[in-house]
Design a protein around this motif. Structure first.
Motif, PDB file in Angstrom:
ATOM      1  N   VAL A   1       1.183  -1.433  -0.281  1.00 23.30           N
ATOM      2  CA  VAL A   1       0.075  -0.121  -0.279  1.00 23.30           C
ATOM      3  C   VAL A   1       1.129   1.626   0.456  1.00 23.30           C
ATOM      4  O   VAL A   1       1.462   1.534   0.686  1.00 23.30           O
ATOM      5  CB  VAL A   1      -0.803  -0.150   1.889  1.00 23.30           C
ATOM      6  N   PHE A   2       0.157   2.147  -0.784  1.00 22.25           N
ATOM      7  CA  PHE A   2       1.167   3.195  -0.640  1.00 22.25           C
ATOM      8  C   PHE A   2       0.269   4.164   0.317  1.00 22.25           C
ATOM      9  O   PHE A   2      -1.104   4.621  -0.654  1.00 22.25           O
ATOM     10  CB  PHE A   2       1.242   4.032  -2.452  1.00 22.25           C
ATOM     11  N   GLN A   3       0.909   5.225   0.885  1.00 21.19           N
ATOM     12  CA  GLN A   3       0.141   6.126   1.981  1.00 21.19           C
ATOM     13  C   GLN A   3       0.463   7.148   2.423  1.00 21.19           C
ATOM     14  O   GLN A   3       1.959   6.985   3.142  1.00 21.19           O
ATOM     15  CB  GLN A   3      -0.238   5.142   3.148  1.00 21.19           C
TER      16      GLN A   3
ATOM     17  N   ASP B   1     -10.109  -3.074   5.630  1.00 18.72           N
ATOM     18  CA  ASP B   1     -11.321  -2.103   5.431  1.00 18.72           C
ATOM     19  C   ASP B   1     -10.446  -0.563   5.411  1.00 18.72           C
ATOM     20  O   ASP B   1     -11.072   0.339   5.028  1.00 18.72           O
ATOM     21  CB  ASP B   1     -12.548  -2.108   6.513  1.00 18.72           C
ATOM     22  N   GLN B   2      -9.143  -0.476   5.145  1.00 23.58           N
ATOM     23  CA  GLN B   2      -8.510   1.342   5.257  1.00 23.58           C
ATOM     24  C   GLN B   2      -7.765   0.782   3.271  1.00 23.58           C
ATOM     25  O   GLN B   2      -7.707   2.066   2.944  1.00 23.58           O
ATOM     26  CB  GLN B   2      -6.954   0.682   5.759  1.00 23.58           C
ATOM     27  N   LEU B   3      -8.448   0.055   2.912  1.00 22.69           N
ATOM     28  CA  LEU B   3      -7.513  -0.431   1.347  1.00 22.69           C
ATOM     29  C   LEU B   3      -7.924   0.730   0.631  1.00 22.69           C
ATOM     30  O   LEU B   3      -7.628   1.474  -0.288  1.00 22.69           O
ATOM     31  CB  LEU B   3      -7.596  -1.212   0.599  1.00 22.69           C
ATOM     32  N   PRO B   4      -9.493   1.131   0.376  1.00 23.94           N
ATOM     33  CA  PRO B   4      -9.971   2.619   0.319  1.00 23.94           C
ATOM     34  C   PRO B   4      -9.241   4.042   0.160  1.00 23.94           C
ATOM     35  O   PRO B   4      -9.499   4.618  -0.720  1.00 23.94           O
ATOM     36  CB  PRO B   4     -11.432   2.222   0.084  1.00 23.94           C
ATOM     37  N   GLN B   5      -8.830   3.768   1.309  1.00 27.55           N
ATOM     38  CA  GLN B   5      -7.871   4.994   1.578  1.00 27.55           C
ATOM     39  C   GLN B   5      -6.993   5.234   1.565  1.00 27.55           C
ATOM     40  O   GLN B   5      -6.071   6.446   1.552  1.00 27.55           O
ATOM     41  CB  GLN B   5      -8.761   5.073   3.527  1.00 27.55           C
ATOM     42  N   ALA B   6      -6.053   4.202   0.648  1.00 26.66           N
ATOM     43  CA  ALA B   6      -4.814   4.398   0.150  1.00 26.66           C
ATOM     44  C   ALA B   6      -4.610   4.959  -1.028  1.00 26.66           C
ATOM     45  O   ALA B   6      -5.758   4.691  -1.460  1.00 26.66           O
ATOM     46  CB  ALA B   6      -4.342   2.789   0.254  1.00 26.66           C
ATOM     47  N   ASP B   7      -3.605   5.715  -1.224  1.00 25.45           N
ATOM     48  CA  ASP B   7      -2.873   5.896  -2.424  1.00 25.45           C
ATOM     49  C   ASP B   7      -2.910   5.282  -3.609  1.00 25.45           C
ATOM     50  O   ASP B   7      -3.691   5.806  -4.752  1.00 25.45           O
ATOM     51  CB  ASP B   7      -1.707   6.969  -2.246  1.00 25.45           C
ATOM     52  N   LEU B   8      -2.418   3.996  -3.202  1.00 29.31           N
ATOM     53  CA  LEU B   8      -2.829   2.935  -3.921  1.00 29.31           C
ATOM     54  C   LEU B   8      -2.687   1.874  -3.439  1.00 29.31           C
ATOM     55  O   LEU B   8      -1.236   1.647  -2.119  1.00 29.31           O
ATOM     56  CB  LEU B   8      -1.120   3.053  -5.251  1.00 29.31           C
ATOM     57  N   VAL B   9      -2.560   0.820  -4.179  1.00 28.86           N
ATOM     58  CA  VAL B   9      -1.994  -0.918  -3.609  1.00 28.86           C
ATOM     59  C   VAL B   9      -1.604  -1.491  -4.798  1.00 28.86           C
ATOM     60  O   VAL B   9      -1.348  -1.098  -5.642  1.00 28.86           O
ATOM     61  CB  VAL B   9      -3.824  -1.934  -4.007  1.00 28.86           C
TER      62      VAL B   9
ATOM     63  N   GLY C   1      -8.362   5.786  -3.102  1.00 29.64           N
ATOM     64  CA  GLY C   1      -7.820   6.823  -3.202  1.00 29.64           C
ATOM     65  C   GLY C   1      -8.298   7.521  -4.185  1.00 29.64           C
ATOM     66  O   GLY C   1      -9.640   7.205  -4.281  1.00 29.64           O
ATOM     67  N   ARG C   2      -7.443   8.216  -5.388  1.00 28.97           N
ATOM     68  CA  ARG C   2      -8.284   9.104  -6.549  1.00 28.97           C
ATOM     69  C   ARG C   2      -7.922   8.387  -6.892  1.00 28.97           C
ATOM     70  O   ARG C   2      -8.836   9.171  -8.868  1.00 28.97           O
ATOM     71  CB  ARG C   2      -7.175  10.462  -6.788  1.00 28.97           C
ATOM     72  N   GLY C   3      -7.660   7.185  -7.506  1.00 29.53           N
ATOM     73  CA  GLY C   3      -7.968   6.073  -9.002  1.00 29.53           C
ATOM     74  C   GLY C   3      -6.975   6.628  -9.290  1.00 29.53           C
ATOM     75  O   GLY C   3      -7.354   6.111 -10.728  1.00 29.53           O
ATOM     76  N   GLU C   4      -6.020   7.006  -9.227  1.00 26.37           N
ATOM     77  CA  GLU C   4      -4.202   7.113 -10.083  1.00 26.37           C
ATOM     78  C   GLU C   4      -3.421   6.442  -9.808  1.00 26.37           C
ATOM     79  O   GLU C   4      -3.081   6.267  -8.544  1.00 26.37           O
ATOM     80  CB  GLU C   4      -4.653   8.997 -10.255  1.00 26.37           C
TER      81      GLU C   4
END
Ligand code: PMP
Length: 279
Positions: free
Chosen positions: A183-185, A226-234, A256-259
């Protein structure tokens, strides 16, 4: 024609035969490795050799095996196949016995199989994944050929239109069914720590080395699924897929923002460079 090497003998893959009494066939009693061979170089060979040695030791098969002899088979097979880029699959089982008995046979003649298929690396763009419970056994650090759970999970992911599944035990990320997960966070790179809950991926190892060299904050830490959607990227990693950015969780979540952040692109480019140099 695809060639293979079975117990030291090179021949056409479709003519190779093993006994139905082989314990790999009956029990999944074996271990394996998958390596990428690109432009004449078998990537991260020493790391794969070390992991194979570990897998063999964990299943108490190491004394019957010479890793050097297996890799000599790999080299002979690549030369005979005249392949400069290939996916190499190698498998060692506890061999055949006269009876179907769970206990180890008194005399063990392992079955050693190496296959090299024409292949070239492709760089995958942003992908989608599903989340699924980790239904595998408890010793996932062993690269075991008993892959029924992985087969079922990968099929489920594929039917959902996903590249793989992110797996969790009790809500904590372990890995994916055929790759490690990151995960990039907030400028840091996170991945679950090594344990029997996941395979010590060669790509995982190289990526962590690189990220630290880049001065990225690297945390080997538990990650709540459940934290994955809040990450910048997986990101998922494996020897054959390389580094793959994951921007969506099916059916309908964005990460994240899907980017894909620039830090991913840098890491991916560096990974390609390192691999060419890695012994
Ligand atoms: N985890 C699992 C379950 C795998 O099957 C793989 C692919 N062999 C990986 C992780 C990635 O390992 P590697 O980087 O060594 O290919």
């Amino acid at each position: 024609m695809t060639l293979c090497c079975l117990n030291g003998v090179i021949g056409p893959l479709d003519e190779a035969r093993i006994s139905p009494m082989d314990r790999g066939f009956l029990f999944g009693d074996g271990v394996y490795e998958v390596l990428a061979h690109v432009d004449g170089v078998t990537r991260a060979r020493q790391l794969h050799q070390a992991r194979l040695a570990q897998s063999l030791a964990r299943i108490q098969l190491e004394s019957a095996i010479s890793i050097d002899a297996i890799f000599a088979d790999v080299d002979r097979l690549l030369a005979a196949s005249a392949l400069t880029s290939a996916k190499i699959y190698l498998q060692v089982t506890r061999g055949a016995a006269s009876e179907r008995d769970h206990r180890f046979p008194a005399q063990i003649t392992p079955t050693i199989f190496v296959m090299a298929t024409a292949w070239s690396p492709t760089v995958l763009g942003p992908q989608a994944m599903i989340i699924a419970p980790d239904i595998r056994w408890q010793w996932n650090a062993i690269k075991s050929t008993s892959l029924l759970a992985n087969v079922l999970i990968q099929q489920q992911a594929s039917e959902a239109g996903a590249v793989d599944a992110l797996l969790h035990r009790d809500g904590w990320l372990t890995e994916a069914s055929t790759s490690n997960a990151f995960v990039f966070q907030d400028g840091a790179l996170l991945t679950p720590p090594l344990s029997d809950r996941l395979l010590p991926g060669i790509t995982r190892h190289l990526v962590l080395e690189l990220a630290r060299k880049h001065g990225l904050t690297v945390l080997e830490t538990e990650i709540a699924i459940d934290q994955l959607p809040q990450a910048d990227l997986v990101m998922i990693t494996s020897s054959t897929r390389g580094l793959v950015p994951i921007t969506r969780l099916l059916p309908d979540q964005t990460i994240g923002r899907g980017e894909v952040p620039a830090v991913f692109e840098t890491l991916q480019a560096d990974y390609q460079r390192v691999l060419h140099a890695h012994p």
